[in-house]
Write an enzyme that holds these catalytic residues in place. Sequence first.
Site, mmCIF file in Angstrom:
data_model
loop_
_atom_site.group_PDB
_atom_site.id
_atom_site.type_symbol
_atom_site.label_atom_id
_atom_site.label_comp_id
_atom_site.label_asym_id
_atom_site.label_seq_id
_atom_site.Cartn_x
_atom_site.Cartn_y
_atom_site.Cartn_z
ATOM 1 N N GLU A 37 14.150 -45.981 -14.551
ATOM 2 C CA GLU A 37 13.271 -45.982 -13.377
ATOM 3 C C GLU A 37 13.870 -46.788 -12.232
ATOM 4 O OE1 GLU A 37 9.517 -47.804 -14.485
ATOM 5 O OE2 GLU A 37 10.509 -49.119 -15.915
ATOM 6 N N TYR A 46 11.565 -33.473 -23.500
ATOM 7 C CA TYR A 46 10.109 -33.386 -23.365
ATOM 8 C C TYR A 46 9.665 -33.855 -21.988
ATOM 9 C CZ TYR A 46 9.997 -38.431 -23.795
ATOM 10 O OH TYR A 46 10.199 -39.755 -23.554
ATOM 11 N N SER A 63 13.514 -42.455 -21.006
ATOM 12 C CA SER A 63 12.312 -41.853 -20.437
ATOM 13 C C SER A 63 12.320 -42.127 -18.948
ATOM 14 C CB SER A 63 11.070 -42.459 -21.087
ATOM 15 O OG SER A 63 9.916 -41.960 -20.452
ATOM 16 N N GLY A 65 -7.540 -8.258 5.353
ATOM 17 C CA GLY A 65 -8.291 -8.454 6.594
ATOM 18 C C GLY A 65 -7.501 -9.104 7.696
ATOM 19 N N ARG A 121 5.487 -48.515 -24.700
ATOM 20 C CA ARG A 121 6.240 -49.296 -23.714
ATOM 21 C C ARG A 121 5.829 -50.758 -23.792
ATOM 22 N NH1 ARG A 121 5.441 -48.057 -17.460
ATOM 23 N NH2 ARG A 121 3.471 -49.101 -17.883
ATOM 24 N N ARG A 161 -2.811 2.700 8.776
ATOM 25 C CA ARG A 161 -3.163 1.488 8.025
ATOM 26 C C ARG A 161 -1.953 0.567 7.854
ATOM 27 N NH1 ARG A 161 -7.628 2.552 4.334
ATOM 28 N NH2 ARG A 161 -8.489 4.623 4.767
ATOM 29 N N ARG A 193 -3.653 -1.071 -6.568
ATOM 30 C CA ARG A 193 -2.818 -2.279 -6.546
ATOM 31 C C ARG A 193 -3.239 -3.151 -7.721
ATOM 32 N NH1 ARG A 193 -5.595 -4.851 -1.101
ATOM 33 N NH2 ARG A 193 -7.702 -4.883 -1.905
ATOM 34 N N HIS A 204 -3.243 -32.962 6.304
ATOM 35 C CA HIS A 204 -3.620 -34.264 5.743
ATOM 36 C C HIS A 204 -4.710 -34.110 4.693
ATOM 37 C CE1 HIS A 204 -5.950 -38.082 5.777
ATOM 38 N NE2 HIS A 204 -4.752 -38.604 5.756
ATOM 39 N N CYS A 240 8.050 -39.566 -18.171
ATOM 40 C CA CYS A 240 6.637 -39.903 -18.180
ATOM 41 C C CYS A 240 6.274 -40.130 -16.721
ATOM 42 C CB CYS A 240 6.382 -41.143 -19.042
ATOM 43 S SG CYS A 240 7.267 -42.608 -18.538
ATOM 44 N N LYS A 253 0.827 -1.205 0.000
ATOM 45 C CA LYS A 253 0.000 0.000 0.000
ATOM 46 C C LYS A 253 0.864 1.259 0.000
ATOM 47 C CE LYS A 253 -3.420 -0.057 3.001
ATOM 48 N NZ LYS A 253 -4.856 -0.058 2.647
ATOM 49 N N MET A 256 -4.643 -7.909 9.102
ATOM 50 C CA MET A 256 -3.977 -6.991 10.037
ATOM 51 C C MET A 256 -4.861 -5.770 10.268
ATOM 52 S SD MET A 256 0.015 -7.364 9.082
ATOM 53 C CE MET A 256 -0.339 -6.783 7.458
ATOM 54 N N ARG A 271 0.870 -47.414 -22.594
ATOM 55 C CA ARG A 271 1.021 -48.623 -21.772
ATOM 56 C C ARG A 271 0.319 -49.773 -22.460
ATOM 57 N NH1 ARG A 271 0.139 -44.570 -17.058
ATOM 58 N NH2 ARG A 271 -1.248 -43.908 -18.694
ATOM 59 N N GLY A 293 11.015 -42.864 -15.639
ATOM 60 C CA GLY A 293 9.792 -43.301 -14.971
ATOM 61 C C GLY A 293 9.895 -42.829 -13.540
ATOM 62 N N THR A 294 9.494 -41.586 -13.328
ATOM 63 C CA THR A 294 9.784 -40.984 -12.017
ATOM 64 C C THR A 294 8.938 -41.573 -10.905
ATOM 65 O OG1 THR A 294 8.386 -39.155 -12.703
ATOM 66 C CG2 THR A 294 10.765 -38.839 -12.841
ATOM 67 N N ASN A 295 7.821 -42.227 -11.244
ATOM 68 C CA ASN A 295 7.062 -42.882 -10.167
ATOM 69 C C ASN A 295 7.908 -43.988 -9.548
ATOM 70 O OD1 ASN A 295 5.030 -41.241 -11.044
ATOM 71 N ND2 ASN A 295 3.707 -42.874 -11.818
ATOM 72 N N ASP A 296 8.356 -44.906 -10.387
ATOM 73 C CA ASP A 296 9.167 -45.998 -9.866
ATOM 74 C C ASP A 296 10.518 -45.514 -9.365
ATOM 75 O OD1 ASP A 296 7.495 -48.091 -9.912
ATOM 76 O OD2 ASP A 296 8.239 -49.004 -11.748
#
Lengths: 908, 908
Positions: free
Chosen positions: A770, A877, A789, A83, A627, A74, A317, A440, A857, A5, A85, A564, A791-794
């Site tokens: 992976e 990619y 490629s 809201g 794959r 202010r 603003r 959670h 992937c 402000k 402060m 897949r 496989g970032t999950n595994d």
Amino acid sequence: MLGGKGANLAEMTRIKLPVPPFFTVTTEACNAYQPTGKFPEGQWDQMMEALKAIEKASGKKFGDATNPLLVSCRSGAKFSMPGMMDTVLNIGLNDETAKGMVALTKNERFVYDSYRRLIQMFGSVVLGLPDEAFEDVLDEMKKEKGAKVDTDLDAAALKELVEKFKAVTKAHKKEFPQDVLEQLRLATEAVFKSWNGKRAVDYRRATNIPDDLGTAVNIVTMVFGNMGNDSGTGVAFTRNPATGERKLYGDYLLNAQGEDVVAGIRNTEKIENLGKDLKPAYDQFLTICDTLEKHYKNMQDMEFTIERGRLWMLQTRDGKRTAAAAIKIAYDMVNEGLITKEEAVLRITTDNVDSMLHPQFDQEDKKVAKKEGRFYASGVNASPGSAVGQVYFDADLTEKMSKEEKQDTIMVRPFTKPDDVHGMLAAKGILTSEGGATSHAAVVARQFGVPCVVGASAIKIDLDKRQMVVDGKVVKEGEWISVDGTTGEVFLGKIKSFSPSLEEQKELLTILNWADEICARPDVRAKLGVTGPKRGLQVWANADYPKDARRARSYGAVGIGLCRTEHMFFEPERLPIVQRMILAPTSEERTAALNELLPSQRSDFEGLFRAMVDNEKDKNGYPVIIRLIDPPLHEFLPAAEELQDKIITQRIANLAGYTLGKGDTKEIAAAEKMLHAVESLHESNPMMGLRGVRLSIAMPEIVEMQVRAIFEAAANVALEGYKPKPEVMIPLTGHVNELKWIQPRLERIAKAVMEEKKVNFSYKFGTMIEIPRAAVTANEIAGLAEFFSFGTNDLTQMTFGYSRDDAERNFLITYVEQGILPKNPFQTLDRDGVGRLMRLAVEDGRKARPELEVGICGEHGGDPNSIEFCHMIGNNYVSCSPFRVPVARLAAAHAALKFSSGAENTDK
Amino acid sequence: MLGGKGANLAEMTRIKLPVPPFFTVTTEACNAYQPTGKFPEGQWDQMMEALKAIEKASGKKFGDATNPLLVSCRSGAKFSMPGMMDTVLNIGLNDETAKGMVALTKNERFVYDSYRRLIQMFGSVVLGLPDEAFEDVLDEMKKEKGAKVDTDLDAAALKELVEKFKAVTKAHKKEFPQDVLEQLRLATEAVFKSWNGKRAVDYRRATNIPDDLGTAVNIVTMVFGNMGNDSGTGVAFTRNPATGERKLYGDYLLNAQGEDVVAGIRNTEKIENLGKDLKPAYDQFLTICDTLEKHYKNMQDMEFTIERGRLWMLQTRDGKRTAAAAIKIAYDMVNEGLITKEEAVLRITTDNVDSMLHPQFDQEDKKVAKKEGRFYASGVNASPGSAVGQVYFDADLTEKMSKEEKQDTIMVRPFTKPDDVHGMLAAKGILTSEGGATSHAAVVARQFGVPCVVGASAIKIDLDKRQMVVDGKVVKEGEWISVDGTTGEVFLGKIKSFSPSLEEQKELLTILNWADEICARPDVRAKLGVTGPKRGLQVWANADYPKDARRARSYGAVGIGLCRTEHMFFEPERLPIVQRMILAPTSEERTAALNELLPSQRSDFEGLFRAMVDNEKDKNGYPVIIRLIDPPLHEFLPAAEELQDKIITQRIANLAGYTLGKGDTKEIAAAEKMLHAVESLHESNPMMGLRGVRLSIAMPEIVEMQVRAIFEAAANVALEGYKPKPEVMIPLTGHVNELKWIQPRLERIAKAVMEEKKVNFSYKFGTMIEIPRAAVTANEIAGLAEFFSFGTNDLTQMTFGYSRDDAERNFLITYVEQGILPKNPFQTLDRDGVGRLMRLAVEDGRKARPELEVGICGEHGGDPNSIEFCHMIGNNYVSCSPFRVPVARLAAAHAALKFSSGAENTDK
């Protein structure tokens, strides 16, 4: 240092817009105050000096009985915390100056109305008295005077109220100071203190605002919109913040103060009408709006007051806006020549894009709901999207009502625990009164894409009475509410929602094309010092079926990063053949079953190749990575428990002494045979077992069939005039020798098919990375693999040693809640651990094969933070679900701009 | 280039020992021959030139009818490959030269005996005729002449035999060449060809000898020990190759040729008696033995011939010896001043040490067995140790007889498959007729420490007749055999065996102490360029109980690298308390159960600290690393199947309409409760689930009790005068924040106990590095952890993505068999993958904490190859099973010597 402000007031002053004389106490002073509870040395002296400057500019004097200066005090932090402060208005009024003001303004009612407001605000904000104490006295007075609303009270009543308010403070053993400097000092201190108030701290936690920023305090000369019909006050946006339309948007009230506009007691006028009421001031305001937009190059949210015909700007603003408005404004401003395409791309967020793809509430209907007083509460926007449903206060009931009664449900809890997950998954939306963005409830909701608002602390939940209350508004179990996970708002009753279609969103599509252009520039990686392509990331999609591939194309994907193949095996009509193949006692019978599967695999692949083209005319294909079979074979068989249940029927029948029918006996025999197979395939840790390339080495017939299907499909469409680009991906490689074993025999099939069909097209063989060992030995693996490629999950599972399903249920959510993990590594790539392995793999892989194609992937491919990291390490990619493609395209451009400008170049 | 035999003949010639004139065709010529099947240019000319030199030195002439030179043509590769390649003797005899020899030697019988031998050898080796063709003719002749053995045939008969042998070759459309140069040329070529014979190739595979070494060919002037009683021939070792005793050991025969000594047709004389028969030659031989030992600084294995009183040395080489002999000889030679301690340490192998710790056959009893003709066959020594048992020809029967009949069994198969593992585990020993050192049988046997001989190809197994045969010797199912996995020998019947005790092996203990001294030198890592201690590895042991710790100390361990605390939980009397703790519904009940466990944990720890001292007088403690609870809780509960079986009784009773007794009902209720707990703890991949530090964060009470027990134990023994060195190890860390959460609260307990007990001692807190992410983020983790212990079992699992149990059963053994994996990575550390992560962790960890203590626990700690790698990356210690400690000490010294001498410095 000046806060948002203060900085904007100063800027407006600098460019000679009419701002009431003011000064700002810096955030540094606030930070110096916090540990000691005392103003730092010199602050008060400097404030007194600044006050003198204001007095000079305004021609009034603070505390002067004849020509008193009034000021507001202010808060104003670097980031807006609406809201959260405190603010105190009308400072400078006391018994003496009030009289002087009356003499000066000839408006006793105005003066004592201002005075009683000061005492109430000061009492609650600075002296810490309960607001109700004042409200009760006010209500009593209204009753006594037969007044319906505050404005029905006349000057005498208000003067009487001032004395009664003073008595309230005394009754609480506090005193409203008549010394105006004491008012100023205490109000300033109160603003400092509010920085560490519970509300403000919670808000900062939820929004990741650092605690050490502090707030500034702005001491601003009071101007009054309530000094008659030549006065007024209003708020306005330079463009429509809901739709983005380029048209002044706002409200005002004549003869009123700012809070009256916000409180909604009187019906406000549309800003356009101000031209009729106060034309000169309105014209001046229009000019100022234009000036401000051009100056800030952004849509502005402004507050103004007109005091006796004279316009004063009290705030400006960058205006908050809906996702739709953000996109339209960014698009329009480029066309207006106000900003560049790059700025437009940076101006919209991935959340904006994301929310344009989720169901959303209709903005107009939402406005109606607000007017009808159906706004209920707000909290942290934990998981985007709109949800309308009936309220249930526990997980079991939520699940029951959702599943058995087919109701749309909203699960409401103070907070959630792992035990509640079944209810959360069954609900359309989730609402909690406690917890922040990493609670959670928030983590789980984001995980599963359920709209969710958490920490709506105004809501009191009474689990015994099965109801919740905000300000007396009761919602009982089974009643309808609407939860906006995109904004954090909760409404009573139902609000209309709609699912936007990307195809119709011209502005968004255009901006995404700009994003693609930015990524395609040859210089976007120049500052990163990585090997590989100099252009930024492409966005590809994970698609198993031709229809997914078509959607991916329409969303702008330029390749398939993961098809897949085993999903095709799970189709109901194919599964029995797959099971026959698995149970086959001889290699001939296995091959026979596989030959039955081949035509359907081939036809799916043909569909993918036909869908993945630049356009129907040229039929130039984009890469399609297919794959080979990955899961362990037992996944295609029934569960052991199911089979055992059948078999036990026999045992019971024997014991109970009755005879089973022939059909039953036959079925049991089949179940026993199947159970034997299931048990022989059982593994104690299937995640680390016989699957992927390991399975292909043990049983090469399956992948041999798959490679034949891929190349027959590609050959067939090539003969139709398409130019397919098949890429065969071998999963779960951990040692280069696995590739050495399997890849040559698959390449032989590829070549054989091309010879049979007398057609030629380019293709690649590559591998998933992976398994941590694959990342660590990438130099060897790149000797054979033409692409990687991730496989970032595994890879995340193995690198952390977390079994994903078990971990999220057992400890992972707790780890995120307790801050042991900063984020769920299955959602946002763990740069320090998993990411370090990836970087190593890219570097080593490209040393062995400089033209190595590298992508990712898996779910991280749609996460903006992870996408940025993929850009940083030189990936070609990212591949994500078709629905995330637009988000990913924007995120890729953001990463490209962030690093090519050299603004930041860090791993964090 | 000269091969072993050629080089040694040359060396003996150089130092002027009596060697028959000879020349050597190099291995280079052999390698040049292989692709073309032709002698390289110039070879034959050079051979002719060398032949002339021999002729000159011997005074005889090749092919000369009056004074003919005879030569042998002997293979000789760089590494001895006994019996694998070909040799032809008596080259140079033909119809003409035979007559000349008769005139010269006046010994017609000797000449025609030599001639008929030449034709037979040449026929089978060079011309490739079946040996039986000659044997049949010989047998016929013996029958005809009434001769029992070959030597009963007189000159006339032998002369006749020569003609008959010639006829045999003609009958096979081949011709024995009368041209002696042709004989030489073809024999040389035959030796070249035998390098790529099946036997030789198989042998090289099994013993890791490279294929591209090639063999040399030695053309050696024939000398004859069968020219009367002033002639003889013998073999001798400079020391006893079975015991190592420093005394000439060997046999000889007067008037005989070398093969007669080996064949055992006549009873040989002990070498000592040669002094009586031919004193001057014997005295010369004694001098030569002494010369050779001093020259080669090693025990020599020699062949000699005495021709008419003149001694000729035909071969010398470093003698093969038993493990016991190797150790004694190395020890003695140091004391004799012949070699240094370092040379002694390098002279014995880890296999030598290992076999001294396994049951071994009694050497004398083995010799008796050989004399009795009970030697049966030999193969590859795949897994060391001796086994005596009854033969069974399939896995099921082997298991049944072992388990049900309590028999000692030997499982015999042509080869083994994964289906056979249950039998292999039940057997005392394993014998196969096929396969090499990396065959399924070999890999599994080593894995589980079962003595094993593979590839005993002389054995013909007849699974239908349930018997095996070698040379007509039949062994039927159920008969006894003895298998020596250390040497690869198989005997009929039982051979006595004994388990050596380390304490009594003075020489070995001394050499191990020298090994320790070498490791302790401050310079042993100077050339490696690693951070960390400059001294080499210490050897610690894994020990869960005081008795293990005492054994470890007696074997020379100077620390405990891993005490698995949960093993204490599995004790039968403690398990119910552990289960009560797990099932506890409240924290109080859990703590109560834990308090019951504390005294037993504490007393075990006290025992460990008391055992791990340098000596009983000083009581200086060695480090004792105690790992906090690691396994998932379900491991302490019964299996779900067990419980379900109980519960199903109820369901069956209901359906069958009978009532269960009260006891049963109660038991079923308990089972149902337990089943509920088991199911709630079920994980789909427990290996990657809620265990280790994850469990400690979820349920800190257990580790809090354990840390209290550790420090109370240490305090108690400290008060007794011990100086304990407890080190607390936190398992399964993957993120530094896990340590940040748990470590401070455990350190508080440690400090509290020391204050309570008013005693002080040094201690450490550290962590396992067994999750890949921990290795990758070691710099962060070392911020808290004072030591790293690589849990290479789990680290290998996660880095490869192999669930160990599943993998070995499903594909890992196949991978090793097919060469996809060079070795089982759970036995020998994978340097490229797992090892690279370890190296990274050590480097990064020491950057953060230069004094970081780094070690390895888990099975690799006892594997010599892995130990070498641990040395290379700068580990402080390896920790292994107490029984492997002696092996590890030697391996550590070998690594230290290998790298400090700068001989090799490579990762491979």
